[in-house]
Design an enzyme around this catalytic site. Structure first.
Site, PDB file in Angstrom:
ATOM      1  N   ASN A 148      11.733 -34.279  63.554  1.00  0.00           N
ATOM      2  CA  ASN A 148      12.499 -35.390  64.094  1.00  0.00           C
ATOM      3  C   ASN A 148      11.505 -36.487  64.397  1.00  0.00           C
ATOM      4  O   ASN A 148      10.614 -36.302  65.213  1.00  0.00           O
ATOM      5  CB  ASN A 148      13.209 -34.950  65.382  1.00  0.00           C
ATOM      6  CG  ASN A 148      13.742 -36.140  66.166  1.00  0.00           C
ATOM      7  OD1 ASN A 148      13.981 -37.204  65.585  1.00  0.00           O
ATOM      8  ND2 ASN A 148      13.922 -35.961  67.459  1.00  0.00           N
ATOM      9  N   GLY A 198      16.123 -40.370  62.346  1.00  0.00           N
ATOM     10  CA  GLY A 198      16.114 -39.661  63.618  1.00  0.00           C
ATOM     11  C   GLY A 198      16.807 -38.338  63.362  1.00  0.00           C
ATOM     12  O   GLY A 198      17.495 -38.201  62.363  1.00  0.00           O
ATOM     13  N   CYS A 199      16.661 -37.347  64.208  1.00  0.00           N
ATOM     14  CA  CYS A 199      17.171 -36.041  63.819  1.00  0.00           C
ATOM     15  C   CYS A 199      17.347 -35.081  64.981  1.00  0.00           C
ATOM     16  O   CYS A 199      16.941 -35.348  66.092  1.00  0.00           O
ATOM     17  CB  CYS A 199      16.219 -35.376  62.849  1.00  0.00           C
ATOM     18  SG  CYS A 199      15.842 -36.362  61.432  1.00  0.00           S
ATOM     19  N   SER A 200      17.966 -33.927  64.637  1.00  0.00           N
ATOM     20  CA  SER A 200      18.021 -32.812  65.570  1.00  0.00           C
ATOM     21  C   SER A 200      17.304 -31.635  64.927  1.00  0.00           C
ATOM     22  O   SER A 200      17.388 -31.440  63.712  1.00  0.00           O
ATOM     23  CB  SER A 200      19.471 -32.428  65.838  1.00  0.00           C
ATOM     24  OG  SER A 200      20.123 -32.137  64.617  1.00  0.00           O
TER      25      SER A 200
END
Ligand code: SF4
Ligand code: SF4
Lengths: 383, 510
Positions: free
Chosen positions: A211, A15-17
């Site tokens: 993401n 998961g990410c920004s």
């Protein structure tokens, strides 16, 4: 960390920004606001990867391909440099300047090269691009311990293992000035810290931060392999980068059409379109169905003149856009945009599958010849 | 000194025994009327129903229709002397052949215990990092187009709007990636053909005429019909080619790779003779090869002849039996211009085939599919043709696994006939199918009402499509094209390294 000791999962799960910022007049600004913005979304990363792509940072070398490289050891560097010398005129080679930074441990050897494809080996511009792509594939696949961070002109990717803000400081991004920046903070569940695995992913001018997790990865990869792209990293993001290169550069699709491939409209929507549009969209899905990106994602794709935000067609990951005078923003969350820009005029949330396209107001060549101030490069020690 | 032994007691044991519960039996004589093999008869004097079990084929028509469940048909438990080599089947076959001097015949697909790879492959599902998708709440797309796709698309702009510059060759549009396999009129009854045609039209998919031509009454379903051109060229004429949605050149069939077909003269009724364009009562013999195709370039000629004859308005498919070098053959077929290639595996069904051929020639479809998809990708020509697999697809899970291995769509034959009532007794070649399917006897074929048959088939497709959607959603995928060739969503269980390599999948746990 060496590539062989990575876990042998199908791919990374993370998961990410993501955060992107563009000055549409091509005026350059340093990396400071990017570090501020991405640090604001710390919840979305876990210290196992962060990175930045910056456009417009090497105006004095705008004609040359800039390779940002990471090496596990000196042997890999020497082998790669031999390879460069056999195929390119090496106009510059140097260590990428860094500073020690808490939270950034065991960096690999980081180098950059300014390269011109050997004239006797390529004729046209187009050929030169293919030539560079092949060189990237060669290094990533054949040279043990060497990996290409980026290979575009007048741009570069800075990435590594750590929180993105630490990576930004490590690479001294306040010393670089670019007109488009994108940043990424990562929350992988299954990657050992390997610097090459951080985002952005790049090929030529195209960079991707991402993401999400692409459930169609297996076929996206097999499809790209048919066109000579070899995915060495087992990440979804890599397939997006190569997909962008295939669709836009090789097949000459527009950004809008590319968005329709990655996040295709539903058949029920296509069936309702007027005949000519229906024909186009049907053909896009028929032809490029294997490049449909299924599963949750939001991405920022950038090149020298554009920054494109896109989510999956049922919008399972967040994305918000903002505008403030000459600045365009694309971000996972709205707060960091406000944080770096007090005068924000508007923000909006795009529909699933609908691209946000930020574009430079002027032609790139004109901006590049303006040539603002030049970052001085230390003399090369190996060219 | 060859000849059928008549009037002597056969050494064959009845395959089935029939237990009749005399207390339950109400002497309605349903079983006697229903059994075309004339197993049951009612004896007025004794007021009892008797059975000649030696004739029973185990089709269960009697047991299914008996109003009081008085009948149990069971496998004859009599044991041959235990022997792993000289098994019951082996001995019975030899007795049969020594009594008749004939080639052993059978119907339906290979029933021996080669590995069924579908049952050794498991599917993936999303957990945590990727949400699964609920098909009851979110769109879920199964639409599939079959036909050659360009490698790249040219999209121009006209008046600011996109407009297509690449010409897409004709495609078949399937609302679900399942079609009905080639089964000829002749092998099955008119009512069975009509059931398939109506169901294909209603479900938005296609059925295949097989090599028996197309009855005029079914021309109205032409848009959902794939017309086959086989080595016998039965029923092939201008209208037949014209009315079809696609044409299929049949080179081989999974149940009998390398050999032709034989429809005995007794089955060639007036209607069949008209449809196949052969004299009534004559045997319809399909030659083993096409006598105008002795090599790949000849295939190319036939493909282009068919395209030319139909003004390049429909895709042309080529069907082969899955054999050892399928990958190389398939690659040649694609280069010869086939828009769709059909692979029929060793489990593929038939109306009649020599048992030894059916059970010993050909390879499992899973392996052929994986090898062909790989090869076409390695050669960079996978886009140029769609892959359809046939032979042994039994459930929606098999469909999902086939697509993940690389198929664009599947053909179902046996499963479709089972939906119509077939009990896989494997006696199709006798022409006495009690379920009204593999027969031309009007008394039997009227048992299958095409209206009801079509409903059963549409129900089957609907049920499978829902199950496919559930499995896709579970994997976090909402369009079938994201599953196609996505072998990462498969894992093998209990397979050897070599099998995994051929299938291109990892072992579960890896
Ligand atoms: S052949 Fe079929 S209908 Fe006849 S007795 Fe056997 S099971 Fe019953
Ligand atoms: S079609 Fe009829 S004869 Fe053939 S296997 Fe099925 S039930 Fe038996």
């Amino acid at each position: 960390m060496l590539r062989e000791v990575r876990f042998r999962d199908d791919k990374d799960f993370s998961g990410c920004s993501i955060f992107g910022m563009m000055n549409v007049r091509g005026e350059r600004f340093n990396g400071e606001p990017m570090i501020t913005a991405i640090a604001n979304m710390k919840e979305r990363s876990n210290g196992l990867g962060g990175g930045f792509a910056a456009y417009g940072i090497y105006p004095q070398y705008a004609e040359l391909y800039c390779f940002h490289m990471m090496y596990d050891d000196r042997g890999a560097r020497e082998e790669t440099e031999e390879f460069f010398k056999s195929r390119f005129d090496v106009e510059g080679a140097e260590v990428i300047p860094t500073r020690p930074c808490e939270g950034v441990d065991d960096p690999p050897l980081l180098w950059r090269y300014f390269l011109r494809p050997r004239e006797s080996l390529v004729c046209s511009e187009r050929e030169a691009d293919d030539f560079v792509v092949q060189a990237v594939m060669h290094i990533n696949v054949r040279i043990e311990g060497a990996f290409v961070f980026s290979s575009g002109k007048n741009m570069g990717v800075f990435k590594g293992v750590g929180f993105p803000e630490d990576i930004g400081r490590f690479f001294r991004l306040e010393d670089y000035e670019g007109y488009t920046w994108v940043a990424h903070g990562r929350f992988p569940t299954n990657t050992q810290g390997w610097w090459g695995g951080a985002h952005p992913f790049n090929i030529l001018d195209w960079s991707v931060v991402h993401n999400g997790e692409i459930s169609s990865y297996g076929i996206n990869r097999r499809y790209l392999e048919m066109f000579g792209y070899i995915c060495t990293l087992h990440t979804d993001t890599e397939v997006i980068a190569y997909g962008v290169d295939l669709l836009l550069r090789k097949h000459g699709l527009t950004v809008e059409d590319m968005a329709r491939v990655f996040a295709a409209p539903l058949w029920t929507e296509i069936d309702r379109m007027p005949p000519r549009e229906r024909e186009v969209h049907t053909a896009l899905r028929q032809t490029y169905g294997s490049l449909l990106l299924n599963g949750p994602f939001s991405i920022i794709i950038s090149n020298r003149s554009q920054m494109i935000g896109l989510t999956d067609r049922i919008r399972l990951r967040p994305l918000v856009a903002g505008r403030s005078g000459e600045f365009m923003y694309i971000s996972s969350e709205e707060a960091p945009i406000h944080l770096v820009d007090d005068g924000l005029q508007e923000t909006w949330i795009p529909q699933g599958g609908e691209p946000i396209i930020a574009e430079l107001a002027e032609k790139m060549e004109e901006i590049e010849t303006k040539g603002a101030e030049v970052i001085s490069l230390p003399a090369s020690d190996s060219a | 000194m060859i000849g059928r032994l008549e009037g002597l007691k056969s050494y064959l044991l009845p395959q089935f025994l029939i237990d009749r519960d005399d207390y339950r039996c109400i002497r309605c004589e349903v079983c006697a009327r229903q059994c075309a093999f004339e197993v049951h008869w009612y004896d007025e004097e004794e007021d009892a129903v008797f059975a000649d079990e030696s004739k029973c084929v185990g089709c269960l028509r009697c047991a299914t229709l008996c109003p009081t469940n008085a009948l149990v048909v069971r496998h004859n438990p009599t044991q041959h002397p235990p022997n792993a080599n000289w098994t019951r089947e082996v001995l019975q076959n030899i007795y049969k052949q020594s009594e008749t001097g004939g080639v052993l015949l059978t119907g339906m697909g290979c029933d021996t215990d080669y590995p069924i790879y579908w049952d050794r492959i498991v599917l993936d599902a999303s957990q945590v990092t990727n949400p699964s998708i609920d098909p009851l709440r979110e769109p879920m797309e199964l639409r599939t187009y079959l036909g050659a796709k360009p490698d790249a698309l040219k999209v121009g702009r006209k008046g600011g709007k996109p407009s297509l510059e690449t010409r897409i060759t004709p495609q078949l549009k399937l609302e679900t990636p399942i079609m009905f396999s080639a089964i000829s009129y002749g092998a099955i009854s008119y009512n069975a053909c009509e059931s398939l045609a109506r169901a294909a039209a209603e479900a938005g998919t296609y059925y295949n005429t097989g090599e028996g031509g197309l009855h005029r009454n079914l021309y109205k379903y032409g848009e959902h019909t794939i017309c086959q051109v086989a080595s016998g060229r039965f029923g092939v004429h201008a209208d037949y080619l014209e009315v079809a949605a696609a044409l299929e050149i049949k080179i081989g069939q999974g149940a009998k790779p390398g050999i032709g077909g034989h429809l005995p003269g007794e089955k060639v009724s007036a209607e069949i003779s008209r449809t196949r364009m052969i004299p009534k009562g004559t045997d319809a013999l399909s030659p083993a090869p096409h006598h105008d195709i002795y090599s790949i370039e000849d295939l190319a000629q036939l493909i282009y002849a068919l395209k030319e004859a139909t003004h390049w308005s429909k895709p042309v498919s080529v069907k082969i039996a899955a054999v050892h070098n399928s990958a190389a053959i398939a690659s040649g077929m694609v280069r010869a211009g086939a828009d769709i290639i059909v692979l029929d595996g060793i489990r593929g069904g038939t109306g009649a085939a020599p048992t030894m051929i059916r059970d010993n020639v050909g390879i499992p479809i899973e392996l052929a599919l994986a090898a062909v998809d790989d090869r076409l990708r390695q050669e960079g020509i996978r886009n140029r043709a769609s892959i359809v697999v046939a032979g042994g697809i039994r459930s929606s899970a098999d469909v999902v696994k086939a697509i993940a291995l690389g198929a664009d769509a599947v053909y179902i034959g046996t499963a479709a006939l089972v939906a119509l009532g077939c009990h896989v007794c494997q006696k199709c070649y006798t022409g006495k199918c009690n379920w009204g399917i593999a027969t031309q006897d009007p008394y039997l074929s009227k048992r299958l009402n095409p209206e009801v048959g079509a409903r059963r088939l549409v129900n089957l497709l609907r049920a499978w499509s829902h199950e496919i959607m559930e499995m896709l959603g579970g994997m976090g995928i909402n369009a079938i094209e994201s599953l196609r060739g996505n072998r990462l969503r498969l894992r093998g269980v209990g397979l050897t390294r070599e099998e995994l390599d051929i299938l291109g999948i990892k072992h579960a746990g890896a």
